[in-house]
Design an enzyme around this catalytic site. Sequence first.
Site, PDB file in Angstrom:
ATOM      1  N   PRO A 173       0.829  -1.212   0.000  1.00 14.59           N
ATOM      2  CA  PRO A 173       0.000   0.000   0.000  1.00 14.59           C
ATOM      3  C   PRO A 173       0.866   1.265   0.000  1.00 14.59           C
ATOM      4  O   PRO A 173       1.919   1.282   0.638  1.00 14.59           O
ATOM      5  CB  PRO A 173      -0.829  -0.107   1.285  1.00 14.59           C
ATOM      6  CG  PRO A 173      -0.143  -1.127   2.120  1.00 14.59           C
ATOM      7  CD  PRO A 173       0.640  -2.021   1.207  1.00 14.59           C
ATOM      8  N   VAL A 174       0.422   2.285  -0.737  1.00 12.12           N
ATOM      9  CA  VAL A 174       1.242   3.518  -0.815  1.00 12.12           C
ATOM     10  C   VAL A 174       0.883   4.485   0.322  1.00 12.12           C
ATOM     11  O   VAL A 174      -0.220   4.433   0.858  1.00 12.12           O
ATOM     12  CB  VAL A 174       1.086   4.256  -2.187  1.00 12.12           C
ATOM     13  CG1 VAL A 174       1.630   3.412  -3.307  1.00 12.12           C
ATOM     14  CG2 VAL A 174      -0.344   4.654  -2.444  1.00 12.12           C
ATOM     15  N   ALA A 195       1.629   4.626   3.368  1.00 14.20           N
ATOM     16  CA  ALA A 195       1.066   3.924   4.525  1.00 14.20           C
ATOM     17  C   ALA A 195       2.148   3.437   5.483  1.00 14.20           C
ATOM     18  O   ALA A 195       1.888   2.602   6.345  1.00 14.20           O
ATOM     19  CB  ALA A 195       0.218   2.751   4.039  1.00 14.20           C
ATOM     20  N   LEU A 203       4.922   1.649   4.866  1.00 16.51           N
ATOM     21  CA  LEU A 203       5.556   0.346   4.627  1.00 16.51           C
ATOM     22  C   LEU A 203       6.667   0.408   3.577  1.00 16.51           C
ATOM     23  O   LEU A 203       7.122  -0.621   3.080  1.00 16.51           O
ATOM     24  CB  LEU A 203       4.505  -0.707   4.241  1.00 16.51           C
ATOM     25  CG  LEU A 203       3.446  -0.999   5.316  1.00 16.51           C
ATOM     26  CD1 LEU A 203       2.492  -2.092   4.861  1.00 16.51           C
ATOM     27  CD2 LEU A 203       4.081  -1.401   6.653  1.00 16.51           C
ATOM     28  N   GLY A 204       7.080   1.610   3.216  1.00 18.50           N
ATOM     29  CA  GLY A 204       8.237   1.753   2.333  1.00 18.50           C
ATOM     30  C   GLY A 204       7.952   1.432   0.880  1.00 18.50           C
ATOM     31  O   GLY A 204       8.844   1.003   0.143  1.00 18.50           O
ATOM     32  N   SER A 205       6.711   1.668   0.453  1.00 15.19           N
ATOM     33  CA  SER A 205       6.337   1.334  -0.925  1.00 15.19           C
ATOM     34  C   SER A 205       7.249   2.020  -1.962  1.00 15.19           C
ATOM     35  O   SER A 205       7.712   1.374  -2.913  1.00 15.19           O
ATOM     36  CB  SER A 205       4.868   1.692  -1.128  1.00 15.19           C
ATOM     37  OG  SER A 205       4.652   2.290  -2.338  1.00 15.19           O
ATOM     38  N   ALA A 264      10.379   3.155  -1.703  1.00 12.80           N
ATOM     39  CA  ALA A 264      11.746   2.604  -1.719  1.00 12.80           C
ATOM     40  C   ALA A 264      11.742   1.194  -2.308  1.00 12.80           C
ATOM     41  O   ALA A 264      12.679   0.806  -3.014  1.00 12.80           O
ATOM     42  CB  ALA A 264      12.329   2.593  -0.308  1.00 12.80           C
ATOM     43  N   ALA A 265      10.688   0.430  -2.044  1.00  8.93           N
ATOM     44  CA  ALA A 265      10.635  -0.939  -2.573  1.00  8.93           C
ATOM     45  C   ALA A 265      10.493  -0.905  -4.098  1.00  8.93           C
ATOM     46  O   ALA A 265      11.152  -1.685  -4.805  1.00  8.93           O
ATOM     47  CB  ALA A 265       9.482  -1.711  -1.943  1.00  8.93           C
ATOM     48  N   ASP A 276      14.664   3.506   5.154  1.00  6.80           N
ATOM     49  CA  ASP A 276      13.809   2.686   4.267  1.00  6.80           C
ATOM     50  C   ASP A 276      14.635   2.023   3.169  1.00  6.80           C
ATOM     51  O   ASP A 276      14.585   0.804   2.978  1.00  6.80           O
ATOM     52  CB  ASP A 276      12.730   3.556   3.591  1.00  6.80           C
ATOM     53  CG  ASP A 276      11.590   3.908   4.521  1.00  6.80           C
ATOM     54  OD1 ASP A 276      11.779   3.813   5.749  1.00  6.80           O
ATOM     55  OD2 ASP A 276      10.514   4.298   4.020  1.00  6.80           O
TER      56      ASP A 276
HETATM   57  O1  PMV Z   1       6.353   6.437   6.452  1.00  5.80           O
HETATM   58  P1  PMV Z   1       7.631   6.022   5.811  1.00  5.80           P
HETATM   59  O2  PMV Z   1       7.654   4.607   5.438  1.00  5.80           O
HETATM   60  O3  PMV Z   1       7.962   6.906   4.676  1.00  5.80           O
HETATM   61  O4  PMV Z   1       8.788   6.155   6.924  1.00  5.80           O
HETATM   62  C1  PMV Z   1       9.253   7.390   7.341  1.00  5.80           C
HETATM   63  C2  PMV Z   1      10.205   7.242   8.476  1.00  5.80           C
HETATM   64  C3  PMV Z   1      10.607   8.564   9.106  1.00  5.80           C
HETATM   65  O5  PMV Z   1      11.489   8.254  10.177  1.00  5.80           O
HETATM   66  C4  PMV Z   1       9.389   9.292   9.676  1.00  5.80           C
HETATM   67  C5  PMV Z   1      11.293   9.476   8.120  1.00  5.80           C
HETATM   68  C6  PMV Z   1      12.696   9.053   7.734  1.00  5.80           C
HETATM   69  O6  PMV Z   1      13.205   9.608   6.763  1.00  5.80           O
HETATM   70  O7  PMV Z   1      13.294   8.199   8.407  1.00  5.80           O
END
Ligand code: PMV
Length: 307
Positions: free
Chosen positions: A103-104, A106, A108-110, A112-113, A154
Amino acid sequence: MDKKRLAQFASAAAKTILFGEHAVVYGQPGIAIPLPSLRAFAALIDGSEDDGFRIVSKSIGLNAPPDALPETHPQRKLLELLSQRFGKSLPRNGRLEIESSIPVAAGLGSGAAVSVAIIRAFAQRFELSPDEEEVSELAFEIEKIYHGAPSGIDNTVIAYEQPIFYTRGQPARPIRSNWQLPILIADTGIQASTIDIVASVRHAYPGNKPIIDAIGSISRRAAAAIHENRIDEIGALMNENQRLLQELNVSCGPLNQFLAIARRAGALGAKLTGAGRGGNFVVLARNDAEKKTIAEKLTRAGAIVRL
Ligand code: PMV
């Protein structure tokens, strides 16, 4: 997409941050793990007809030649970066196909994946073998488009695809543990913008520095607890981390309610994961049977259980 076709694709896992989100932006350590059963897929496929090159993805709603996209479009930028870095031109006719079950927006690193899957697909097509560090560094360039000033956690956990203890600007440290944590991931269904939430934490800095430092020390204690399989302590530290995230004002009412339901159903620990204010949350159960009971209660309350 059928399984046989998918076999030709490169892929990358989603991730969850177990400890330390937001604090990692300020140089404190965080802990992230890959979620190998939730994946993004990519393939660079040569075409035979004279119809040019397109990026095609049903899951992210794309079907266009790269140069018809805005210059800062993440997939266009990544293809340009890869071509430059490795001195390889894209096939004149063909396509980059992308599929993702992550899921985007959300947590879970969509993003970067998808980047890591594309880098691996490019490497496969041109018989290149970048190491994890280079894959991570390339994906980081694209994370900047999504996040502004990302910590790098991520792209690192996704490129390495193993649990890591991560401090910004330092090499990732894999965490070795000999057992699988009974972890549940569920979605509030609320999308939230990482860039806005990270900016609001920055806005409150340095007033919120003590909270950020306290989160960092939780990550350090958690790394030792994970290493030594102390599951009750890991759960307690997750709850403490969540309390501090609420103080940072990055949680929200519906999230807090789901976490309370999970704890009442027996969770050892429960917290938001990623930027917060919606998105997904992570729950630690004592065992798989308890995880099932917690999942049922969360589903009844309206959460979407992902894993
Ligand atoms: O919500 P995500 O998966 O994009 O994770 C962000 C994590 C943070 O610590 C809030 C930002 C970062 O760059 O580490």
